[in-house]
Design a protein around this motif. Structure first.
Motif, PDB file in Angstrom:
ATOM      1  N   ASP A 303       0.721  -0.881   0.323  1.00 55.93           N
ATOM      2  CA  ASP A 303      -0.110   0.051  -0.030  1.00 55.93           C
ATOM      3  C   ASP A 303       0.659   0.913  -0.206  1.00 55.93           C
ATOM      4  N   ASN A 304       1.944   1.360   0.981  1.00 53.84           N
ATOM      5  CA  ASN A 304       2.409   2.471   0.790  1.00 53.84           C
ATOM      6  C   ASN A 304       3.567   2.680  -0.904  1.00 53.84           C
ATOM      7  N   PHE A 305       3.884   1.545  -1.003  1.00 52.82           N
ATOM      8  CA  PHE A 305       4.509   1.626  -1.883  1.00 52.82           C
ATOM      9  C   PHE A 305       3.911   2.224  -3.166  1.00 52.82           C
ATOM     10  N   TYR A 306       2.279   1.046  -3.075  1.00 50.59           N
ATOM     11  CA  TYR A 306       1.554   1.765  -3.861  1.00 50.59           C
ATOM     12  C   TYR A 306       0.960   3.055  -4.498  1.00 50.59           C
ATOM     13  N   SER A 307       0.597   4.327  -3.348  1.00 55.21           N
ATOM     14  CA  SER A 307       0.828   5.203  -3.281  1.00 55.21           C
ATOM     15  C   SER A 307       2.129   5.905  -3.944  1.00 55.21           C
ATOM     16  N   LEU A 308       3.088   5.923  -4.070  1.00 51.55           N
ATOM     17  CA  LEU A 308       4.211   6.579  -5.029  1.00 51.55           C
ATOM     18  C   LEU A 308       3.469   6.346  -6.101  1.00 51.55           C
ATOM     19  N   PHE A 309       3.055   6.147  -6.884  1.00 52.65           N
ATOM     20  CA  PHE A 309       3.180   5.889  -8.381  1.00 52.65           C
ATOM     21  C   PHE A 309       1.356   6.493  -9.248  1.00 52.65           C
ATOM     22  N   ALA A 310       0.633   6.047  -7.754  1.00 51.49           N
ATOM     23  CA  ALA A 310      -0.947   5.325  -7.842  1.00 51.49           C
ATOM     24  C   ALA A 310      -1.607   6.783  -7.732  1.00 51.49           C
ATOM     25  N   LYS A 311      -0.931   8.143  -8.707  1.00 55.95           N
ATOM     26  CA  LYS A 311      -1.635   9.579  -8.237  1.00 55.95           C
ATOM     27  C   LYS A 311      -1.807  10.476  -9.276  1.00 55.95           C
ATOM     28  N   ILE A 312      -2.868  10.783  -9.640  1.00 61.23           N
ATOM     29  CA  ILE A 312      -2.990  11.598 -10.827  1.00 61.23           C
ATOM     30  C   ILE A 312      -3.397  12.931 -10.759  1.00 61.23           C
ATOM     31  N   ASN A 313      -3.238  14.120 -11.847  1.00 61.17           N
ATOM     32  CA  ASN A 313      -3.920  15.254 -11.595  1.00 61.17           C
ATOM     33  C   ASN A 313      -4.689  15.134 -12.453  1.00 61.17           C
ATOM     34  N   ASN A 339      -5.236   7.159  -5.551  1.00 61.14           N
ATOM     35  CA  ASN A 339      -4.834   9.456  -5.248  1.00 61.14           C
ATOM     36  C   ASN A 339      -4.629  10.175  -6.251  1.00 61.14           C
ATOM     37  N   MET A 340      -5.654  10.575  -6.146  1.00 60.65           N
ATOM     38  CA  MET A 340      -6.433  11.660  -7.552  1.00 60.65           C
ATOM     39  C   MET A 340      -6.588  13.288  -7.237  1.00 60.65           C
ATOM     40  N   ASN A 341      -5.517  14.070  -7.475  1.00 63.38           N
ATOM     41  CA  ASN A 341      -5.231  15.822  -7.106  1.00 63.38           C
ATOM     42  C   ASN A 341      -6.816  16.177  -7.735  1.00 63.38           C
ATOM     43  N   PHE A 342      -7.264  16.951  -7.431  1.00 59.60           N
ATOM     44  CA  PHE A 342      -8.760  17.324  -9.011  1.00 59.60           C
ATOM     45  C   PHE A 342      -8.524  18.920  -8.326  1.00 59.60           C
ATOM     46  N   LEU A 343      -9.200  19.295  -9.727  1.00 60.31           N
ATOM     47  CA  LEU A 343      -8.859  20.256 -10.208  1.00 60.31           C
ATOM     48  C   LEU A 343      -9.769  21.379 -10.694  1.00 60.31           C
ATOM     49  N   LEU A 344     -11.044  22.034 -10.043  1.00 56.40           N
ATOM     50  CA  LEU A 344     -12.852  22.095 -10.973  1.00 56.40           C
ATOM     51  C   LEU A 344     -12.425  23.964 -11.624  1.00 56.40           C
ATOM     52  N   ILE A 345     -12.393  23.778 -12.591  1.00 56.82           N
ATOM     53  CA  ILE A 345     -12.680  25.332 -13.930  1.00 56.82           C
ATOM     54  C   ILE A 345     -13.923  25.389 -13.169  1.00 56.82           C
ATOM     55  N   ASP A 346     -14.342  26.730 -12.847  1.00 57.21           N
ATOM     56  CA  ASP A 346     -15.621  26.704 -12.471  1.00 57.21           C
ATOM     57  C   ASP A 346     -15.983  28.377 -13.949  1.00 57.21           C
ATOM     58  N   SER A 347     -15.149  28.338 -14.429  1.00 57.87           N
ATOM     59  CA  SER A 347     -15.031  29.608 -16.208  1.00 57.87           C
ATOM     60  C   SER A 347     -14.500  29.420 -16.717  1.00 57.87           C
ATOM     61  N   ALA A 348     -14.823  29.593 -18.026  1.00 55.95           N
ATOM     62  CA  ALA A 348     -13.473  29.510 -19.276  1.00 55.95           C
ATOM     63  C   ALA A 348     -12.707  30.505 -19.030  1.00 55.95           C
ATOM     64  N   ASP A 349     -12.998  32.132 -18.307  1.00 53.85           N
ATOM     65  CA  ASP A 349     -11.460  32.873 -17.751  1.00 53.85           C
ATOM     66  C   ASP A 349     -10.255  32.245 -17.457  1.00 53.85           C
ATOM     67  N   LYS A 350     -10.733  31.188 -15.927  1.00 52.64           N
ATOM     68  CA  LYS A 350      -9.782  30.690 -15.117  1.00 52.64           C
ATOM     69  C   LYS A 350      -9.158  30.067 -15.870  1.00 52.64           C
ATOM     70  N   ASP A 397      -9.418   3.125 -18.062  1.00 52.64           N
ATOM     71  CA  ASP A 397      -7.985   2.939 -18.512  1.00 52.64           C
ATOM     72  C   ASP A 397      -7.264   3.928 -18.502  1.00 52.64           C
ATOM     73  N   ILE A 398      -7.645   5.135 -18.553  1.00 48.28           N
ATOM     74  CA  ILE A 398      -6.782   6.229 -18.814  1.00 48.28           C
ATOM     75  C   ILE A 398      -5.505   6.493 -17.372  1.00 48.28           C
ATOM     76  N   ILE A 399      -6.420   6.564 -16.857  1.00 50.58           N
ATOM     77  CA  ILE A 399      -5.657   6.835 -15.114  1.00 50.58           C
ATOM     78  C   ILE A 399      -4.765   5.081 -14.857  1.00 50.58           C
ATOM     79  N   THR A 400      -5.104   4.049 -15.342  1.00 51.68           N
ATOM     80  CA  THR A 400      -4.301   2.900 -14.639  1.00 51.68           C
ATOM     81  C   THR A 400      -3.509   3.192 -15.630  1.00 51.68           C
TER      82      THR A 400
END
Length: 426
Positions: A303-313, A339-350, A397-400
């Motif tokens: 699990d510790n090792f998995y956390s090193l590579f199983a991450k995505i933005n 571990n998924m790090n999300f960035l939510l954009i609420d407008s086109a300007d951003k 599939d993409i995340i994998t």
């Protein structure tokens, strides 16, 4: 089917030596004497390769005693799964008492699996010894601890009978031979912690665990390292060590290594490379069992090792309603691993004023003409006004693939580490 098989019934009856002749066994099984003889003849053809034979007058197993005992350990494990074993309840109870007592005295942490193993191994040996099939022990170990345990403590406390004669003592030495004639219960637990560490260093276990931890970036405390080292030692040198001579009867662990999809195929290969470099060739046949236990018993390490590579933005931009972006995030967090790090954009300007968007591993949007955004993304997935099971599968599939790419980098580093330590091409 195993439990109902005629051959299995014959094997079990003969093991307990309940019937002396073909006819008495045939009557017990409600079949003809010729059927029993024919079945035994066929089984002997199979047993011959392991130096085991069923003989008559009386019906019994003879041959290589180690192989006979190991066969029945596998047989009873397969048929009864270590539960409700067909031995007398009193014997099972006394063996369990002995295991608990020895574990307490040697300050070993008792486990259910070890207790079940000990009980089965010793019960099989007990029946063989009782029926006058003694095991030849060439290098008899010191058994002072057996005498002390059984004779110096009150029977009321141990629930075990006293040893009254040398012949009886020899009987129990052979019964517990899987434990008395190895370094698990016999010597290692009675050594100091420092001396045990020296044994781990001398046998290659310390080096294996060092490289395994370094390559897979696993941080261990001293206590964790010591505990795992003891378990690995028991697998390769102690009572849990399988007898490879009957390997064809025990291919479950090989199938686990070859067929199980760990998602990390390179993990299997690299772990085996570390094993081969750290241990002598005579231990190679035990790798499958070693790998099974290391993988299934050390889930926290992986699990510790998995956390090193199983991450995505992941960046999400939905132009019709920001709440749908939040909904998609919650859905993915609940359904997908890592571990998924999300960035939510609420407008086109951003889209143009937020740092790091172009570096996102995955951009999820509902804008079909995404090229008009003018930003180059690593990976894009187009949603409609809903997220379907088909969408989840595609995003998975993409995340994998992202995880695998991260993982491949770690594996390449691991290969380089092995080259450095062993100065050899992998």
């Amino acid at each position: 089917m195993l439990a109902a098989s005629l051959e299995c019934s014959i094997v079990e009856y003969i093991f307990f030596e309940q019937y002396e002749s073909y006819i008495s066994l045939a009557n017990a099984l409600h079949v003809s004497e010729s059927t029993v003889k024919r079945s035994i003849k066929q089984m002997n053809l199979f047993f011959e390769q392991y130096d085991i034979i069923i003989k008559a007058r009386p019906l019994r197993f003879e041959g290589d005693e180690n192989n006979i005992r190991y066969f029945f350990i596998l047989y009873f494990t397969a048929k009864y799964n270590l539960i409700d074993l067909p031995f007398k309840k009193k014997l099972i109870y006394q063996l369990e008492q002995f295991y608990t007592l020895v574990s307490t005295i040697f300050r070993n942490k008792p486990t259910i699996q070890d207790r079940l193993n000990f009980t089965l191994f010793s019960a099989v040996a007990y029946e063989r010894e009782k029926n006058n099939h003694p095991l030849v022990i060439r290098n008899a170990p010191k058994i002072t601890f057996l005498i002390n345990i059984l004779n110096s403590l009150p029977t009321k406390f141990t629930h075990l009978n006293k040893i009254d004669s040398k012949s009886e003592l020899d009987f129990w030495i052979r019964t517990f031979s899987l434990f008395t004639n190895n370094k698990t219960f016999n010597s290692t637990p009675m050594l100091s912690k420092n001396k045990q560490k020296k044994i781990f260093e001398r046998t290659g276990i310390e080096q294996f665990l060092f490289l395994f931890s370094k390559i897979f970036k696993i941080e261990l405390t001293d206590n964790e390292r010591f505990t795992i080292s003891k378990e690995l030692y028991e697998l390769l040198f102690g009572f849990l060590k399988p007898k490879n001579i009957i390997n064809s009867l025990n291919n479950h662990y090989s199938a686990f290594y070859k067929s199980n999809d760990f998602f990390l195929d390179s993990y299997k290969i690299l772990t085996k490379k570390i094993f081969v470099h750290c241990f002598s060739e005579e231990l190679f046949p035990y790798f499958d069992f070693f790998f099974f236990v290391l993988t299934t018993h050390s889930i926290s390490l992986l699990d510790n090792f998995y956390s090193l590579f199983a991450k995505i933005n992941i960046t999400i931009y939905i132009d019709f309603d920001f709440q749908f972006s939040i909904y998609v995030q919650n859905k993915l967090e609940k359904l997908l691993p890592g571990n998924m790090n999300f960035l939510l954009i609420d407008s086109a300007d951003k889209l143009y004023n937020t740092n790091g968007i172009s570096e996102s591993d995955l951009f999820i949007t509902n804008i079909y003409n995404y090229k008009s955004i003018g930003i180059a993304f690593k990976e894009i997935y187009i949603l409609s006004h809903h997220i379907s099971e088909f969408d989840i599968e595609n995003i998975t599939d993409i995340i994998t693939e992202v995880y695998k790419k991260n993982y491949s980098g770690i594996i390449l580093e691991g290969e380089e580490i092995l080259k450095q330590y062993f100065n050899t091409d992998m």
